[in-house]
Design an enzyme around this catalytic site. Structure first.
Site, PDB file in Angstrom:
ATOM      1  N   ARG A  50      83.479  42.768   5.061  1.00 11.28           N
ATOM      2  CA  ARG A  50      84.712  43.156   4.373  1.00 11.28           C
ATOM      3  C   ARG A  50      85.774  43.502   5.417  1.00 11.28           C
ATOM      4  O   ARG A  50      86.045  44.670   5.694  1.00 11.28           O
ATOM      5  CB  ARG A  50      84.423  44.322   3.428  1.00 11.28           C
ATOM      6  N   ASP A  52      89.135  44.104   7.617  1.00 12.80           N
ATOM      7  CA  ASP A  52      90.303  44.925   7.343  1.00 12.80           C
ATOM      8  C   ASP A  52      91.568  44.088   7.239  1.00 12.80           C
ATOM      9  O   ASP A  52      91.595  42.912   7.598  1.00 12.80           O
ATOM     10  CB  ASP A  52      90.493  45.960   8.467  1.00 12.80           C
ATOM     11  N   TYR A 110      82.195  38.552  17.171  1.00 12.50           N
ATOM     12  CA  TYR A 110      83.640  38.771  17.032  1.00 12.50           C
ATOM     13  C   TYR A 110      84.320  38.452  18.354  1.00 12.50           C
ATOM     14  O   TYR A 110      83.720  38.566  19.429  1.00 12.50           O
ATOM     15  CB  TYR A 110      83.942  40.232  16.706  1.00 12.50           C
ATOM     16  N   ARG A 198      87.199  47.068  17.386  1.00  9.40           N
ATOM     17  CA  ARG A 198      88.567  47.394  17.785  1.00  9.40           C
ATOM     18  C   ARG A 198      88.614  48.643  18.674  1.00  9.40           C
ATOM     19  O   ARG A 198      89.450  48.745  19.579  1.00  9.40           O
ATOM     20  CB  ARG A 198      89.445  47.563  16.549  1.00  9.40           C
TER      21      ARG A 198
END
Length: 256
Positions: A50, A52, A110, A198
């Protein structure tokens, strides 16, 4: 009833993340609408990650259930005709009725991209974070080496998270620069906490600018305190590259 799995790519710039929200446009909402129109029955997808608001993806995974008999591998082609150009289903196929994308053992990759030059380049503005300070690549790599392995990543998790187990395994974390001054942080792991990638990117930026010594990353991990780690880097630099399900590969290898 059949269960269909999708691999979904999207530019997250114009969306408030994956998950449905009543007062904002999301990837999930747009997919549901397009699939419902195509298959002529109510469709509700279940997403694996999910993401952002503002985060991109090349290989997010979702499933949905349908009574429609359209060939599973053709659904991606048909639904793409109804989707906006910033969302594309890369593939579709039938899976077991109980297959759930968030309940399988999964390896995720990622990438976080940083444009490291004095002046920003307009065509990279939506997909990279611009840092005009000179970044020391070797210091970033040294800092990254402390992240690899199984650790309690509480220091690298948003305070908003509701999970109690913050132990995760990072299999690899590489930092590379290309000829266009884009630094790519590529991380692969067993799973990631809310904002974990992040925050890792923000901490590596600290190391690259000299705000912390690379060795301090070990101390940040040990502290288990979000206030010790770097800032949460902006969403636009982050892309979910791939979700790999190793158990499926093992099952295929074991078939006679």
């Amino acid at each position: 009833m059949r269960r269909i799995r999708l691999v979904v790519a999207y530019d997250g710039t114009n969306y408030h993340g994956w998950q449905y929200q009543p007062n904002a446009v999301t990837i999930e909402e747009v997919l549901n609408k397009a699939l419902t129109e195509l298959l002529r029955e109510p469709i509700a997808v279940i997403g694996a990650s999910r993401t952002d608001a503002g985060v991109h993806a090349r290989g997010n995974v979702a499933v949905f259930d349908t009574e429609n008999r359209m060939a599973a591998d053709k659904i991606c082609l048909a639904v793409n005709q109804r989707l906006p150009e910033d969302i594309r289903v890369q593939s579709s196929g039938e899976v077991a009725p109980d297959w759930h994308p968030r309940k399988q053992r999964c390896v995720k990759t990622y990438e976080y991209k940083i444009l490291n030059r004095r002046i920003e380049v307009p065509d990279k503005r939506l997909y990279t974070y611009h840092c005009y300070y000179d970044l020391d690549l070797e210091k970033m790599r040294r800092a990254a080496s402390f992240i690899v392995g199984e650790h309690d990543f509480k220091s690298f998790c948003s305070a908003k998270t509701q999970v109690t187990d913050t132990v995760r395994t990072v299999y690899s974390l590489n930092v590379e620069r290309d000829q266009e001054d884009v630094i790519t942080i590529r991380i692969t792991g067993s799973g990631f906490l809310y904002n974990m990638v992040r925050i890792i990117a923000g901490t590596l930026l600290w190391a690259g600018t000299g705000l912390i010594r690379p060795e301090e990353v070990a101390e940040i991990l040990a502290a288990e305190d979000r206030r010790k780690a770097g800032p949460t880097a902006p969403a636009k630099g982050l892309t979910l590259i791939r979700m790999f399900y190793p158990d499926e590969m093992q099952e295929q290898a074991e078939k006679p």
